[in-house]
Scaffold this active site. Structure first.
Site, PDB file in Angstrom:
ATOM      1  N   HIS A   1       0.845  -1.193   0.000  1.00 19.03           N
ATOM      2  CA  HIS A   1       0.000   0.000   0.000  1.00 19.03           C
ATOM      3  C   HIS A   1       0.881   1.245   0.000  1.00 19.03           C
ATOM      4  CE1 HIS A   1      -3.896  -1.943   1.755  1.00 19.03           C
ATOM      5  NE2 HIS A   1      -4.094  -1.620   0.496  1.00 19.03           N
TER       6      HIS A   1
ATOM      7  N   CYS B   1      -2.203   2.361   9.314  1.00 21.12           N
ATOM      8  CA  CYS B   1      -3.255   1.451   8.842  1.00 21.12           C
ATOM      9  C   CYS B   1      -4.404   1.355   9.841  1.00 21.12           C
ATOM     10  CB  CYS B   1      -2.686   0.051   8.614  1.00 21.12           C
ATOM     11  SG  CYS B   1      -1.492  -0.033   7.280  1.00 21.12           S
TER      12      CYS B   1
END
Lengths: 404, 264
Positions: free
Chosen positions: B158, B252
């Site tokens: 990511h 996250c």
């Protein structure tokens, strides 16, 4: 055979270097691209859009490249397969058939672009059971031939002018009488040399004026020395060529003195009559009746010719095709491999030949009458370059250039 | 944030996840509480999403979508395992009066995990989890210019594992995660980057949360800490080791709600 596809990408492709990356990815894979369009956003929030035509060495290479390009947002521009319909009658295309141009054409079949084998204008497109695409003239269509209908799934490559040192460069107009002929002659000759070196055939289409103007011996020499590989003409050209060699006149006029010979108006009829007695031009050559000229050289050199008949023909000579459809088919059968076409002082045969030629064939139309060249272009042979001049002088010059 | 009651490594959708590795749920809970307390201490107001049994990654709220003022663009997850989270995320935003704008088409985009604002531009990652074709749509929906960066290192799957905006001029970056075009794009975007070496990148140093002038990090090598302090930031390191087992860290576990992408 190479394979190509147009892909489109949209987004902030300039600032994000996506477009640059796509181009690099294409080149790195050994493929090539052509930018079809780029539409750059006006502000930094506007999206930009680009279309690239990607060409790879074959379909498999293209398919794997397209997968990679897709990961960077470039998707193939959606296009649909061509629609096919079976012919239900011999010699009749299905209604709505796609009418061809003489430009390079591809048909989309099963998601792949298939190049048309033999581009020719005003034909139908038939897809053969082995997946090839061919142009087929209306009269040659047979029941159950799969014919392309509609305009979907057809891609036509627009004409492009050849680049480099060709007559095009210094000709501002395509038809002009105000050009230095010596340079044009040399340029056409050098194009012929170039195509010959590449293995292409040279086609000459001759009208009777070639003989009347005294250029037939030059054409004969070019045939003899291998500069003409295919000859198209009509009854008149062949008859006067033979007449001038057997009787020394062309349409009754002495080709040497330029004066009318006594009873000369019937000379060509007598010649045609004699050739008919032999059964063919080749037989008349064999028997020694014809011992020179263009037709003689064609027969002895084995250069194929097609003499297409018309309604005004005297005789005609036994080699003339009285059936025009058969004549056109005979002409088509000799076209594969032709790279240069010389249309010499012939209106009807030039246009007839132009109708059968793919646009890629370099076509030079030499005529004293500008209207002939214009007519040829108006009937779709846009690749034709006109040279308005006396054909006799032009052919003499070309023969000197090529046959030294 | 979302409490970790149902967190665990129940499937493997990135190279850090191994289902045979056990998560200590009590430890995870205390690590998560530590992060929440730390963020709150820096002045952040925390809102909570209810955990859902069977959705172990719901705890990683960064991937819920893109927030832009009162606009919310729901994520479209690559993996079916996480696609089931979306209705819960959408319900949360919907209940709070956000305008929910769906991405067109079927292409994936994994929310703020793959899109971080920097100086008026939205930097967005693609290839591993998000599809680049969504970036144009994202720009159209949010009216923010988007820069796309290809993520090429599978372990940094990511964007928020490779990029952490600090302020208008500075960001922590892990170029290891990008292709050379992406490196150039970020180079042009960020005047003063703090470049992580490979070890620091794989320790998820970039997966940090900035609240005011405090940087909450999963780990901080001395050189990184000195540079951040020299720039005037305070560094708080949180042990989020249980969450690293699922391939996620501080960033996250959070989704910033105070984001305004479009600047007039």
């Amino acid at each position: 055979m190479t394979a190509s596809e147009v892909v489109e990408v949209e987004g902030h492709i300039i600032d994000s270097l996506i477009l640059a990356k796509l181009m690099d990815v294409i080149l790195a894979s050994g493929a090539d691209y052509e930018v079809v369009s780029v539409d750059i956003g006006r502000t930094n929030t506007d999206l930009s859009r680009a279309r690239l035509e990607v060409t790879a060495s074959d379909e498999d290479a293209l398919a794997s490249l397209l997968v990679e390009l897709q990961a960077h947002g470039a998707n193939r521009v959606t296009s649909v397969d061509a629609e096919l319909l079976a012919a239900d009658r011999d010699g009749v295309l299905p209604a709505g058939f796609y009418s061809t141009t003489n430009l390079p054409t591809a048909v989309r079949l099963g998601g792949r672009w298939v190049e048309v084998d033999n581009p020719e204008m005003d034909c139908g497109l038939v897809v053969t059971p082995d997946g090839r695409a061919r142009t087929v003239p209306m009269h040659r269509v047979r029941v159950d031939d799969m014919v392309v209908v509609g305009n979907d799934g057809i891609r036509v490559t627009p004409p492009s002018r050849p680049r480099g040192a060709t007559p095009f460069e210094f000709m501002s107009s395509e038809v002009s009488s105000e050009k230095p002929k010596g340079l044009l002659v040399a340029d056409v000759a050098s194009r012929m040399r170039l195509h010959r070196a590449g293995g292409a055939k040279i086609l000459a289409v001759c009208g009777p004026a070639v003989v009347h103007t005294g250029a037939a011996p030059a054409i004969a020499r070019m045939v003899r020395e291998g500069w003409i590989d295919v000859l198209f003409a009509g009854n008149g050209f062949a008859a006067h060529d033979i007449e001038s060699n057997v009787m020394g006149t062309s349409l009754g006029v002495s080709v040497r003195a330029g004066t009318a010979a006594e009873g000369g108006h019937s000379n060509h009829l007598r010649v045609i009559n004699e050739v008919r007695r032999y059964g063919s031009i080749a037989a008349a050559v064999e028997a020694g009746y014809i011992d020179g000229g263009v037709m003689y050289e064609c027969v002895t050199k084995g250069v194929p010719f097609v003499l297409a008949g018309s309604i005004r023909d005297d005789g005609p000579l036994p080699d003339v095709y009285p059936n025009v459809v058969e004549a056109a088919d005979a002409m088509r059968s000799l076209l594969p491999g032709v790279g240069v076409a010389l249309m010499l002082a012939s209106t009807l045969h030039a246009i007839a030949t132009g109708n059968c030629l793919p646009s890629g064939v370099e076509t030079y139309c030499v005529d004293i009458n500008q209207a002939v060249v214009t007519k040829l272009a108006d009937r779709g042979s846009h690749q034709a370059l006109g040279i308005v001049t006396d054909v006799g002088l032009f052919v003499e010059g070309m023969c000197q250039e090529l046959c030294q | 944030m979302c409490t970790p009651e149902h967190f665990g490594v129940l499937y493997e959708i990135n190279s850090w996840m191994h289902t045979e590795v056990r998560v200590d749920l009590d430890l995870a809970r205390s690590q998560w509480e530590g992060l929440r307390a730390g963020l709150a201490a820096s002045g952040a107001a925390i809102e909570l999403l209810d955990p859902v049994e069977g959705l172990p990654d719901l705890v990683f709220t960064a991937n819920a979508g893109i927030v832009n003022g009162m606009q919310y663009v729901p994520a479209r997850f690559r993996h079916p395992e996480r696609q089931r989270e979306v209705p819960y995320d959408v319900a949360w935003f919907d209940a709070r009066g956000y305008t929910v704008d769906e991405l067109p088409g079927v292409a994936s985009h994994e929310g703020a995990g793959d899109a971080l604002p920097f100086a008026g531009t939205l930097l967005s990652g693609y290839r591993s989890r998000s599809d680049v074709v969504t970036h144009g749509a994202l720009s159209t929906l949010t009216r923010a210019p988007v820069r796309s960066v290809e993520l090429v290192e599978p372990r940094l799957y990511h964007l928020d594992l490779t990029f952490c905006p600090l302020d208008e001029r500075r960001a922590i970056i892990a170029p290891l995660g990008w292709d050379r075009y992406g490196c150039k794009v970020v180079e042009a975007l960020v005047p003063e980057p703090l470049v992580l070496d490979d070890d620091a990148a794989f320790a998820f140093c970039a997966n940090s949360v900035v609240v005011g002038s405090t940087v909450h990090m999963p780990s901080c090598p001395p050189a990184v800490g000195r540079r951040l302090e020299a720039w005037g930031f305070d560094v708080v390191v949180h042990d989020v080791g249980e969450f690293l087992k699922a391939g996620g860290a501080c960033r996250c576990l959070t989704l910033a709600l105070d984001v305004e992408l479009h600047r007039t």
